[in-house]
Design an enzyme around this catalytic site. Structure first.
Site, short mmCIF file in Angstrom:
data_model
loop_
_atom_site.label_atom_id
_atom_site.label_comp_id
_atom_site.label_asym_id
_atom_site.label_seq_id
_atom_site.Cartn_x
_atom_site.Cartn_y
_atom_site.Cartn_z
N LYS A 151 0.95 -1.24 0.04
CA LYS A 151 -0.11 -0.20 0.06
C LYS A 151 0.88 1.12 0.00
O LYS A 151 1.94 1.16 0.60
CB LYS A 151 -0.93 -0.05 1.18
CG LYS A 151 -1.74 -1.17 1.28
CD LYS A 151 -2.74 -1.24 0.29
CE LYS A 151 -3.72 -2.31 0.53
NZ LYS A 151 -4.74 -2.30 -0.61
N LYS A 177 1.04 -9.78 -3.00
CA LYS A 177 0.22 -9.93 -3.85
C LYS A 177 -0.10 -8.52 -4.39
O LYS A 177 -0.04 -7.48 -3.69
CB LYS A 177 -1.31 -10.26 -3.37
CG LYS A 177 -2.36 -10.48 -4.36
CD LYS A 177 -3.71 -10.66 -3.78
CE LYS A 177 -4.27 -9.48 -3.36
NZ LYS A 177 -4.44 -8.75 -4.76
N ASP A 179 -2.06 -5.70 -6.12
CA ASP A 179 -3.41 -5.12 -6.16
C ASP A 179 -4.23 -5.32 -7.41
O ASP A 179 -3.53 -5.39 -8.37
CB ASP A 179 -3.61 -3.71 -5.47
CG ASP A 179 -4.69 -3.67 -4.67
OD1 ASP A 179 -5.96 -4.25 -5.00
OD2 ASP A 179 -4.51 -3.15 -3.48
N GLU A 180 -5.37 -5.35 -7.46
CA GLU A 180 -6.28 -5.75 -8.80
C GLU A 180 -5.92 -4.60 -9.87
O GLU A 180 -6.28 -4.75 -11.22
CB GLU A 180 -7.79 -5.63 -8.46
CG GLU A 180 -8.41 -4.22 -8.16
CD GLU A 180 -8.21 -3.81 -6.65
OE1 GLU A 180 -8.97 -3.16 -6.26
OE2 GLU A 180 -7.29 -4.60 -5.91
N HIS A 269 -8.82 -12.76 -8.38
CA HIS A 269 -9.19 -11.70 -7.57
C HIS A 269 -10.46 -11.53 -8.29
O HIS A 269 -10.74 -11.56 -9.46
CB HIS A 269 -8.19 -10.44 -7.95
CG HIS A 269 -8.58 -9.23 -6.92
ND1 HIS A 269 -9.59 -8.55 -7.00
CD2 HIS A 269 -7.92 -8.58 -5.71
CE1 HIS A 269 -9.87 -7.62 -6.24
NE2 HIS A 269 -8.70 -7.74 -5.53
N LYS A 310 -14.16 -4.66 5.72
CA LYS A 310 -14.70 -3.60 5.43
C LYS A 310 -15.67 -3.82 4.46
O LYS A 310 -16.44 -2.71 4.05
CB LYS A 310 -13.67 -2.77 4.88
CG LYS A 310 -12.99 -3.19 3.90
CD LYS A 310 -11.70 -2.33 3.30
CE LYS A 310 -11.05 -2.79 2.00
NZ LYS A 310 -9.82 -2.27 1.35
#
Length: 415
Positions: A151, A177, A179-180, A269, A310
């Protein structure tokens, strides 16, 4: 000559054949329709009927879908196996989730579940590895495997991304991993990221004595994806990651075939899934999306956090059970819990979902006050404590990284 009308697609006395694909829908009929009329139109439009009465020489009714069960607003429709081209998921979905989603006969319609017959099921490859990756690749024993995403999601340079990965791996994370929405952008090109991340992976393995791997995102047009799969294999990676919904099922099937050639596992994903499943009375359920993902051959799939993270409420436990279950000998799928997780949520997550899962935390690792390495250690400590049956507060007394994470997040669920 008798014509074919909507009424020919409704038979509440019909007993589905073992070769039928049986689909469960929830329907909200249009104001001028009752459920029976809506059910007959769903069966008609999704097989071989239309709005006009048809005069057909010879019989085609043996290829008609049949609405055979109505319970309130829940209907069940049986589709004969001959309607489907074996191994062609786009064609199957064009039948059972195609035009019916836009019919005026229903204000809302949702494909809730499918019962896949053996002949159709076994025309798809399914996963190469499934849950066996936990021990075949990582020797994880009784614990869940772990993953994290650097991140911010995008914007890190290749060097920054690699450093985050190294810090996470050496802190105890198994899988880095992408991110998408990180693929092959100028700030972090695919080939550079792949090569340099795997070099750091090798260093982390030497330092920790544990196996590590990388879920590199190959999502693109199909030809580019296949090239990226080849590159991942050439660099010694064990996995690729695919955004299965946005990519499309035909492309997923092509990636599955190429990955088998190289012996690579596929991490799925589910970006964009909520466009189909979030509205509770319309679209396609996550349960069905998970089923399709398994048939098309993914080994790991994000399935939610059982209400702990979340994201919106989902039937995570029920979906996971389907992914584990025997389906005509097809390999199972490893569910990945992700979306707002942190160390304090691990005991309840394992209580609800068991240990045969992957646990992915992004902010719950990198948001640790002492940084990524400490955050990775805290997540692994929470998992180790949970697996051995030790209360987190007690375990934290001798593990300062976990203590700091608990002080920051406690057991609160983020939004």
């Amino acid at each position: 000559m008798p014509g074919i009308t909507y009424e020919d697609f409704l038979d509440l006395d019909y007993e589905p054949a073992s070769s039928d694909l049986v689909c469960t829908f929830t329907v909200d009929p249009a104001s001028d329709m009752d459920v029976e009329a809506a059910a007959s139109r769903v069966a008609s439009e999704s097989s071989n009927g239309t709005w006009a009465e048809l005069q057909v020489e010879g019989s085609i009714t043996d290829l008609s879908a049949t609405a055979f069960s109505i319970d309130g607003n829940t209907i069940r429709v049986a589709y004969p196996d001959e309607l489907f081209e074996p191994g062609n998921m786009p064609q199957v979905l064009s039948c059972i989730a195609g035009n019916i989603m836009g019919m005026k006969a229903v204000d809302r319609i949702r494909l809730e579940d499918c019962e896949w017959p053996e002949t159709l099921t076994t025309s798809f490859p399914g996963p190469q590895f499934g849950t066996s990756v936990r021990n075949d690749i990582f020797d994880a024993g009784d614990r869940p495997i772990t993953a994290t995403v650097p991140k911010p999601k995008v914007g890190l340079s290749t060097d920054q991304h690699v450093q985050v990965g190294y810090d996470a791996w050496t802190g105890g994370i198994d899988l880095l991993k992408d991110d998408e929405n990180l693929t092959d952008q100028a700030f972090n090109p695919y080939q550079d990221r792949l090569t340099e991340s795997l070099a750091a992976r090798d260093d982390a393995q030497d330092e920790t004595g544990e196996k590590k791997s990388y879920l590199v995102n190959v999502t693109a047009d199909t030809n580019a994806m296949l090239d990226r799969v080849d590159a991942a294999a050439e660099q010694g990676c064990e996995y690729v990651m695919v955004d299965v919904v946005t990519t499309g099922w035909a492309a997923v099937q092509a990636v599955r075939e190429r990955c088998e050639r190289h012996g690579l596992a596929i991490h799925a994903h589910r970006a964009m899934h909520a466009a189909f499943d979030r509205v509770p009375d319309h679209g396609v359920s996550m349960r069905v999306i998970a089923q399709i993902t398994r048939l098309c051959g993914a080994d790991q799939l994000h399935t939610g956090t059982a209400d702990l993270g979340k994201l919106a409420n989902e039937d995570t436990v029920g979906i996971n059970e389907w992914l584990y279950s025997d389906r005509h000998g097809m390999n199972d799928v490893l569910p990945m819990a992700s979306g707002g997780l942190h160390p304090g949520l691990v005991p309840e997550l394992v209580k609800r979902c068991g240990t045969n899962i992957g646990i992915q935390a992004g902010g719950g690792v990198h948001g640790h006050p002492d940084g990524t390495h400490a955050g990775a250690k805290a997540l692994r400590q929470a998992i180790d404590a949970t697996v051995e049956g030790t209360d987190l507060a007690t375990y934290a007394e001798d593990h300062p990284e976990l203590a700091t994470a608990m002080e920051k997040w406690g057991t609160e669920t983020p939004r």
